[in-house]
Design a protein around this motif. Sequence first.
Motif, PDB file in Angstrom:
ATOM      1  N   HIS A  83      55.672   8.368  23.286  1.00 13.29           N
ATOM      2  CA  HIS A  83      54.283   8.201  23.159  1.00 13.29           C
ATOM      3  C   HIS A  83      53.746   7.248  24.322  1.00 13.29           C
ATOM      4  CE1 HIS A  83      54.138  10.163  19.514  1.00 13.29           C
ATOM      5  NE2 HIS A  83      54.960   9.444  18.821  1.00 13.29           N
ATOM      6  N   PRO A  84      52.949   7.679  25.225  1.00 13.25           N
ATOM      7  CA  PRO A  84      52.654   6.924  26.409  1.00 13.25           C
ATOM      8  C   PRO A  84      51.598   5.524  25.988  1.00 13.25           C
ATOM      9  CG  PRO A  84      51.176   9.024  26.316  1.00 13.25           C
ATOM     10  CD  PRO A  84      52.153   9.076  25.147  1.00 13.25           C
ATOM     11  N   TRP A  85      51.902   4.739  26.930  1.00 13.83           N
ATOM     12  CA  TRP A  85      50.697   3.662  26.733  1.00 13.83           C
ATOM     13  C   TRP A  85      49.558   3.794  26.908  1.00 13.83           C
ATOM     14  CZ3 TRP A  85      52.134  -0.794  24.369  1.00 13.83           C
ATOM     15  CH2 TRP A  85      53.255  -1.402  24.275  1.00 13.83           C
ATOM     16  N   ARG A  86      48.289   3.449  26.326  1.00 10.34           N
ATOM     17  CA  ARG A  86      46.979   3.435  26.580  1.00 10.34           C
ATOM     18  C   ARG A  86      46.735   1.869  27.263  1.00 10.34           C
ATOM     19  NH1 ARG A  86      48.513   7.815  25.074  1.00 10.34           N
ATOM     20  NH2 ARG A  86      47.544   9.114  23.525  1.00 10.34           N
ATOM     21  N   ARG A  87      46.590   2.010  28.670  1.00 12.50           N
ATOM     22  CA  ARG A  87      46.406   0.807  29.168  1.00 12.50           C
ATOM     23  C   ARG A  87      44.995   0.331  29.445  1.00 12.50           C
ATOM     24  NH1 ARG A  87      51.549  -0.823  30.443  1.00 12.50           N
ATOM     25  NH2 ARG A  87      53.124   0.926  30.646  1.00 12.50           N
ATOM     26  N   GLY A  88      44.797  -1.245  29.527  1.00  5.51           N
ATOM     27  CA  GLY A  88      43.312  -1.524  29.972  1.00  5.51           C
ATOM     28  C   GLY A  88      42.276  -1.355  28.915  1.00  5.51           C
ATOM     29  N   ILE A  89      42.692  -1.163  27.754  1.00  9.42           N
ATOM     30  CA  ILE A  89      41.619  -0.959  26.591  1.00  9.42           C
ATOM     31  C   ILE A  89      41.072  -2.243  26.186  1.00  9.42           C
ATOM     32  CG2 ILE A  89      41.293   0.358  24.426  1.00  9.42           C
ATOM     33  CD1 ILE A  89      42.179   2.107  26.756  1.00  9.42           C
ATOM     34  N   ILE A 147      44.908  -1.858  12.404  1.00  5.32           N
ATOM     35  CA  ILE A 147      43.959  -1.394  13.607  1.00  5.32           C
ATOM     36  C   ILE A 147      42.892  -0.457  12.995  1.00  5.32           C
ATOM     37  CG2 ILE A 147      45.501  -2.585  15.218  1.00  5.32           C
ATOM     38  CD1 ILE A 147      45.058   1.419  15.387  1.00  5.32           C
ATOM     39  N   ALA A 148      41.962  -0.304  14.053  1.00  3.46           N
ATOM     40  CA  ALA A 148      41.026   1.048  13.702  1.00  3.46           C
ATOM     41  C   ALA A 148      41.089   1.663  15.039  1.00  3.46           C
ATOM     42  CB  ALA A 148      39.856   0.639  13.440  1.00  3.46           C
ATOM     43  N   LEU A 149      41.302   2.962  15.210  1.00  2.00           N
ATOM     44  CA  LEU A 149      41.026   3.826  16.474  1.00  2.00           C
ATOM     45  C   LEU A 149      39.761   4.764  16.039  1.00  2.00           C
ATOM     46  CD1 LEU A 149      44.915   4.594  17.184  1.00  2.00           C
ATOM     47  CD2 LEU A 149      43.153   3.071  18.503  1.00  2.00           C
ATOM     48  N   PRO A 150      39.251   5.301  17.256  1.00  9.15           N
ATOM     49  CA  PRO A 150      38.107   6.277  16.912  1.00  9.15           C
ATOM     50  C   PRO A 150      38.197   7.438  16.808  1.00  9.15           C
ATOM     51  CG  PRO A 150      38.229   5.581  19.356  1.00  9.15           C
ATOM     52  CD  PRO A 150      39.535   4.832  18.640  1.00  9.15           C
ATOM     53  N   ASP A 211      37.048  10.894  18.708  1.00 10.19           N
ATOM     54  CA  ASP A 211      37.152  10.704  20.147  1.00 10.19           C
ATOM     55  C   ASP A 211      38.839  10.992  20.285  1.00 10.19           C
ATOM     56  OD1 ASP A 211      37.156  10.397  22.870  1.00 10.19           O
ATOM     57  OD2 ASP A 211      36.666   8.101  22.870  1.00 10.19           O
ATOM     58  N   TRP A 212      39.071  12.216  19.726  1.00  9.80           N
ATOM     59  CA  TRP A 212      40.551  12.541  19.999  1.00  9.80           C
ATOM     60  C   TRP A 212      41.134  12.665  21.366  1.00  9.80           C
ATOM     61  CZ3 TRP A 212      41.576  16.999  22.614  1.00  9.80           C
ATOM     62  CH2 TRP A 212      40.416  18.197  22.776  1.00  9.80           C
ATOM     63  N   GLN A 213      39.999  13.158  22.233  1.00  8.25           N
ATOM     64  CA  GLN A 213      40.484  13.162  23.928  1.00  8.25           C
ATOM     65  C   GLN A 213      41.328  11.769  24.270  1.00  8.25           C
ATOM     66  OE1 GLN A 213      37.746  13.864  22.410  1.00  8.25           O
ATOM     67  NE2 GLN A 213      36.912  15.972  23.242  1.00  8.25           N
ATOM     68  N   TYR A 214      40.623  10.902  23.752  1.00  5.19           N
ATOM     69  CA  TYR A 214      41.045   9.339  24.143  1.00  5.19           C
ATOM     70  C   TYR A 214      42.333   8.929  23.333  1.00  5.19           C
ATOM     71  CZ  TYR A 214      41.601   4.439  23.135  1.00  5.19           C
ATOM     72  OH  TYR A 214      42.167   3.184  22.776  1.00  5.19           O
ATOM     73  N   VAL A 215      42.351   9.170  21.845  1.00  2.00           N
ATOM     74  CA  VAL A 215      43.220   8.699  21.017  1.00  2.00           C
ATOM     75  C   VAL A 215      44.663   9.449  21.349  1.00  2.00           C
ATOM     76  CG1 VAL A 215      44.177   8.401  18.766  1.00  2.00           C
ATOM     77  CG2 VAL A 215      41.754   7.828  19.333  1.00  2.00           C
ATOM     78  N   PRO A 221      37.972   5.820  26.567  1.00  3.83           N
ATOM     79  CA  PRO A 221      37.550   6.017  25.631  1.00  3.83           C
ATOM     80  C   PRO A 221      35.671   6.324  25.779  1.00  3.83           C
ATOM     81  CG  PRO A 221      38.325   3.887  25.549  1.00  3.83           C
ATOM     82  CD  PRO A 221      38.513   4.447  26.757  1.00  3.83           C
ATOM     83  N   LYS A 222      35.208   7.065  24.709  1.00  3.30           N
ATOM     84  CA  LYS A 222      33.746   7.347  24.989  1.00  3.30           C
ATOM     85  C   LYS A 222      32.799   6.149  24.824  1.00  3.30           C
ATOM     86  CE  LYS A 222      33.618  11.714  22.063  1.00  3.30           C
ATOM     87  NZ  LYS A 222      33.023  12.316  21.161  1.00  3.30           N
TER      88      LYS A 222
END
Length: 268
Positions: A83-89, A147-150, A211-215, A221-222
């Motif tokens: 799984h890749p990192w989501r950076r700078g969020i 946590i919560a994700l969109p 926002d599945w494109q981001y997650v 993120p939107k």
Amino acid sequence: MLQAFQFVSISLSLCAIFCTPESQAQYVQIDQEFGLNQHTEHQHLAFLAARRDSIPGLLSPFNAPPKAKVLVEEPEPWLTTPHPWRRGITATVFWVGERASERNPTPNDSSAWDPNWQANFGGEDHPAKRNGYLPAGFTPKLNPFYIALPYNDLAPDGVHYPEASEVIPWFWKTYRGEWTSVCKGRWIAVHYRGKVCYAQWEDCGPFNSDDWQYVFRGQQPKPTPNGNAGIEVSPAIRDYLGIRSGFRVSWKFIEDHEVPNGPWTQRH
């Protein structure tokens, strides 16, 4: 005279043998004879038609598959799925029991997947009333590292959204039917300046839930009113990493067996 008698006797015997009713030719009407032939031909044609109709239902006329099938098996549970990192969020802090406000339009006494979230947690996880990584005044019955994700994989009628099975990597591995989210409880790692905290996905937000494109696809993120934040973290995560709302973090999904022992695995 004797010879004549013998001849008559032999003639009568032969007549008795060859002239019995069964041996005599019987008259058959011509329409009956040709009708029998037509009936036989009709039965034969019907048989051939039935065989032709059955061929499309077979894989081949010889009952053999047209080609070999390739079976893709699920990976073993102890193997790591990359799984890749989501950076700078941008991260914001939220908590169980948070009241509705301009920054948080939806109260957090319930979550996207638990209508009794606060009651099941054991109380309000107030960010200013702490006992270490725990809320003060009670021992939480659920993991305080959450946590919560969109994104929400469940539609209001309990079925999974059409894209869920396509974009969620572990969908079919953990699918349990309608009304059961495959996202709830998923472990993630949150990184900030060399320190990593581990938490579970327990709610949807901030603001968006589609926002599945981001997650799952790694897009940005939107836009949201809180600085385009893409993750909400609990007070325990805030305190462990030493961050506050507005800080930028990195996060990624991880497998259960990758979670190390820590305050997030302790049962208080």
